[in-house]
Every structure is written in structure tokens, then in C-alpha cells.
Design an enzyme around this catalytic site. Structure first.
Site, PDB file in Angstrom:
ATOM      1  N   HIS A 268      -0.572  10.900  -2.686  1.00  0.00           N
ATOM      2  CA  HIS A 268      -1.885  10.655  -2.087  1.00  0.00           C
ATOM      3  C   HIS A 268      -2.709  11.933  -1.956  1.00  0.00           C
ATOM      4  O   HIS A 268      -3.853  12.005  -2.413  1.00  0.00           O
ATOM      5  CB  HIS A 268      -1.689  10.005  -0.717  1.00  0.00           C
TER       6      HIS A 268
ATOM      7  N   LYS B 216      -7.043   9.413  -7.895  1.00  0.00           N
ATOM      8  CA  LYS B 216      -7.430  10.258  -6.765  1.00  0.00           C
ATOM      9  C   LYS B 216      -8.256  11.449  -7.231  1.00  0.00           C
ATOM     10  O   LYS B 216      -8.067  11.957  -8.342  1.00  0.00           O
ATOM     11  CB  LYS B 216      -6.185  10.743  -6.030  1.00  0.00           C
TER      12      LYS B 216
ATOM     13  N   HIS C  98       0.823  -1.212   0.000  1.00  0.00           N
ATOM     14  CA  HIS C  98       0.000   0.000   0.000  1.00  0.00           C
ATOM     15  C   HIS C  98       0.860   1.265   0.000  1.00  0.00           C
ATOM     16  O   HIS C  98       1.607   1.510   0.946  1.00  0.00           O
ATOM     17  CB  HIS C  98      -0.880  -0.038   1.253  1.00  0.00           C
ATOM     18  N   ARG C  99       0.759   2.055  -1.066  1.00  0.00           N
ATOM     19  CA  ARG C  99       1.613   3.232  -1.289  1.00  0.00           C
ATOM     20  C   ARG C  99       3.087   2.803  -1.285  1.00  0.00           C
ATOM     21  O   ARG C  99       3.962   3.540  -0.825  1.00  0.00           O
ATOM     22  CB  ARG C  99       1.373   4.320  -0.231  1.00  0.00           C
TER      23      ARG C  99
ATOM     24  N   ASP D 194       0.420  -2.182   4.331  1.00  0.00           N
ATOM     25  CA  ASP D 194       1.662  -1.410   4.501  1.00  0.00           C
ATOM     26  C   ASP D 194       2.830  -2.338   4.825  1.00  0.00           C
ATOM     27  O   ASP D 194       3.984  -1.915   4.778  1.00  0.00           O
ATOM     28  CB  ASP D 194       1.522  -0.419   5.675  1.00  0.00           C
TER      29      ASP D 194
ATOM     30  N   GLU E  69       0.333  -0.851  -4.734  1.00  0.00           N
ATOM     31  CA  GLU E  69      -0.782   0.104  -4.830  1.00  0.00           C
ATOM     32  C   GLU E  69      -0.195   1.503  -4.775  1.00  0.00           C
ATOM     33  O   GLU E  69       0.702   1.773  -3.968  1.00  0.00           O
ATOM     34  CB  GLU E  69      -1.739  -0.114  -3.645  1.00  0.00           C
TER      35      GLU E  69
ATOM     36  N   ASP F 119      -1.295   5.958  -5.507  1.00  0.00           N
ATOM     37  CA  ASP F 119      -2.321   6.977  -5.737  1.00  0.00           C
ATOM     38  C   ASP F 119      -1.818   7.913  -6.824  1.00  0.00           C
ATOM     39  O   ASP F 119      -0.658   8.327  -6.771  1.00  0.00           O
ATOM     40  CB  ASP F 119      -2.530   7.787  -4.456  1.00  0.00           C
TER      41      ASP F 119
ATOM     42  N   GLU G 154      -4.660   3.853  -8.054  1.00  0.00           N
ATOM     43  CA  GLU G 154      -5.873   4.517  -7.575  1.00  0.00           C
ATOM     44  C   GLU G 154      -5.961   5.929  -8.140  1.00  0.00           C
ATOM     45  O   GLU G 154      -5.060   6.750  -7.924  1.00  0.00           O
ATOM     46  CB  GLU G 154      -5.893   4.564  -6.037  1.00  0.00           C
TER      47      GLU G 154
HETATM   48  O1  G3P Z   1      -6.663   1.238  -2.021  1.00  0.00           O
HETATM   49  C1  G3P Z   1      -6.984   1.276  -0.691  1.00  0.00           C
HETATM   50  C2  G3P Z   1      -6.544   2.518  -0.018  1.00  0.00           C
HETATM   51  O2  G3P Z   1      -5.375   2.960  -0.618  1.00  0.00           O
HETATM   52  C3  G3P Z   1      -7.572   3.597  -0.064  1.00  0.00           C
HETATM   53  O3  G3P Z   1      -7.339   4.596   0.840  1.00  0.00           O
HETATM   54  O4  G3P Z   1      -6.554   6.794   1.567  1.00  0.00           O
HETATM   55  O5  G3P Z   1      -4.982   4.897   1.535  1.00  0.00           O
HETATM   56  O6  G3P Z   1      -5.759   5.911  -0.592  1.00  0.00           O
HETATM   57  P1  G3P Z   1      -6.097   5.584   0.824  1.00  0.00           P
HETATM   58 CA    CA Z   2      -4.703   4.535  -2.134  1.00  0.00          CA
END
Ligand code: G3P
Ligand code: CA
Length: 243
Positions: free
Chosen positions: A51, A113, A9-10, A231, A36, A38, A111
Site C-alpha cells: 500500500h 498506487k 480489501h488488501r 476488510d 483487492e 495495491d 489498485e
Molecule cells: O479500493 C479502495 C481502497 O483500497 C482505497 O483506499 O487507501 O485502502 O488503498 P486504500
Molecule cells: Ca487499495
């Protein structure tokens, strides 16, 4: 169902500043199957991995991303907030991440945004970049702004798309089908065994976010989750190795 995909994640954001090349490389080093990230668009149309819509939390400055040209944004520090060893890290472009993916055969979750203020060209630009790198079959495009998913599918029907949502939806597959998506991304609070199995029965895949408790990741995979967004990809990998 295939083997569950562990998405960092990120990037591996527990260990490196989120959405930087350090975090993406760390994800590879820790054995993540995917990353993943953003994405947003600069004033001059560059797709960048960040993000927040406004600088300040992780990147030096206080301007909205969409008001900066790439030349200006690329000079900002995206790593110093996390630790002095990361000072001077830049905001990566989506192309830089694609190049890393190519070298390691990574699955990407990009993702989109923004809400109704999302630049109209963002979905098409992202589709163009993914297509250019030949990654259409190894990318999932997600968004909380579901109309953007319909837009990107219209632009590139080969792309897998996933509705992101927070909280509870009674029939999340209906919300997905409404924008031609076949994957859902619930938060872990909404990812029960019944929901995962019903989604599969309706022909929808399920990737769950943001799961940092390895035991919970184990349970979700036992329920049939297709992907875990975390994470800590190393801890999730370790806890789910035998499943
Ligand atoms: O993809 C799941 C998650 O990344 C969504 O929330 O705020 O971390 O982008 P956020
Ligand atoms: Ca995200």
C-alpha cells in the site's frame, strides 16, 4: 446486474497483515469472491503488492519502494507488525497473487498506487502480467490517479477500469468516461441509493469501499451496489447471504 462481488480489501486484512499471501489465502478461506490489492513497482521493475510508497508502517525499513530492488525488498518483514505468528512474511509479487487467483477462480481488483510520480511503465507492466495469466476478464484495475486508467486501457482495451475517489463527485460517471472507465469506486460516504441508481442509468457499475459494517453492506447491496470492498469478507458474506 449480476450477483454482488465481495472483495477482500488488501486481502482479509482484519485477520492477517494486509497485502500478504496470508491475507490473500485467508480471503479465499473466508469465501471472498475477489481480492483487492495495491501495487507499486520496485527499482528493477517488479510489480509488488504494497500500500504505502515508503516502508515503515507494515514492512520493515524506511526506504521508498521504488528505490529498492526486488532482491532487497523481498528480504523485508511484512508480517511481524501484525503479530508474532506472521513474522517473516514477505511482500508478495503480483505474479504470486495471480497464481493464487488461478487456483481459486478469484476476481481481482488491482489498485495502481501513486499519483503523478507513478512510474510510467507501471500500467503497461500490470496489463502484461494480467494478460499473461489470462485474467483480463476477471480483473478490475482501479486508481485514484485517473490518467493511469486511461494509460492501461490504451495498453489493454479488454481490461475493466474503475475510478477511485474520496469525498463527493456530482456526476462520477463523467469522471469515469473521461478516462474510458465504466466503473466507479466511491467511498461508502458518497454511495447513496440515488447515486448508485443514477450511475447504473448512465451505464456505470459501482463498487463501494471500505465497508466494514455488515448492515451497511446489506443496505448498499439492496441499493444495487455491484461490489463491496471490505476488510471482513466473512461478516459481509454472512449479512448479505439472503439478498
Ligand atoms: O479500493 C479502495 C481502497 O483500497 C482505497 O483506499 O487507501 O485502502 O488503498 P486504500
Ligand atoms: Ca487499495
Amino acid at each position: 446486474m449480476g450477483k454482488p462481488v465481495i472483495f477482500a480489501h488488501r486481502g482479509a486484512s482484519a485477520y492477517c497483515p494486509e497485502n500478504t499471501m496470508s491475507a490473500f489465502r485467508k480471503a479465499v478461506e473466508l469465501g471472498a469472491d475477489g481480492i483487492e490489492t495495491d501495487v507499486r513497482m520496485t527499482r528493477d521493475g517488479r510489480i509488488v503488492c504494497i500500500h504505502d510508497g515508503v516502508l515503515g508502517r507494515t514492512v520493515s525499513g524506511n526506504e521508498p519502494v521504488r528505490e529498492l530492488a526486488w532482491a532487497e525488498l523481498s528480504e523485508r518483514d511484512a508480517g511481524g507488525w501484525f503479530g508474532p505468528e506472521f513474522a517473516g512474511e514477505r511482500v508478495p509479487t503480483l505474479e504470486e497473487l495471480m497464481e493464487l487467483a488461478e487456483g481459486h477462480d478469484l476476481i481481482l481488483n488491482i489498485e495502481l498506487k501513486g499519483g503523478s510520480d507513478m512510474p510510467a511503465e507501471l500500467p503497461a507492466q500490470v496489463a502484461r502480467i494480467v494478460r499473461k495469466y489470462g485474467w483480463l476478464r476477471k480483473t478490475v484495475i482501479s486508481s485514484f490517479h485517473h490518467p493511469a486508467l486511461a494509460a492501461i486501457r490504451a495498453e489493454e482495451p479488454e481490461l475493466e477500469t474503475a475510478i477511485l475517489y474520496d469525498g463527493h463527485l456530482d456526476k462520477p460517471w463523467d469522471a469515469a468516461f473521461a478516462v474510458s472507465a465504466r466503473t466507479i469506486h466511491p467511498s461508502y460516504g458518497d454511495a447513496t441509493e440515488t447515486m448508485i441508481r443514477s450511475s447504473h442509468a448512465h451505464g456505470c457499475k459501482v463498487n463501494v469501499w471500505t465497508v466494514n459494517d455488515p448492515e451497511l453492506a446489506r443496505r448498499l447491496i439492496a441499493y444495487g451496489a455491484d461490489g463491496i470492498i471490505t476488510d471482513v469478507p466473512d461478516l459481509v458474506r454472512q449479512a448479505t447471504r439472503d439478498l
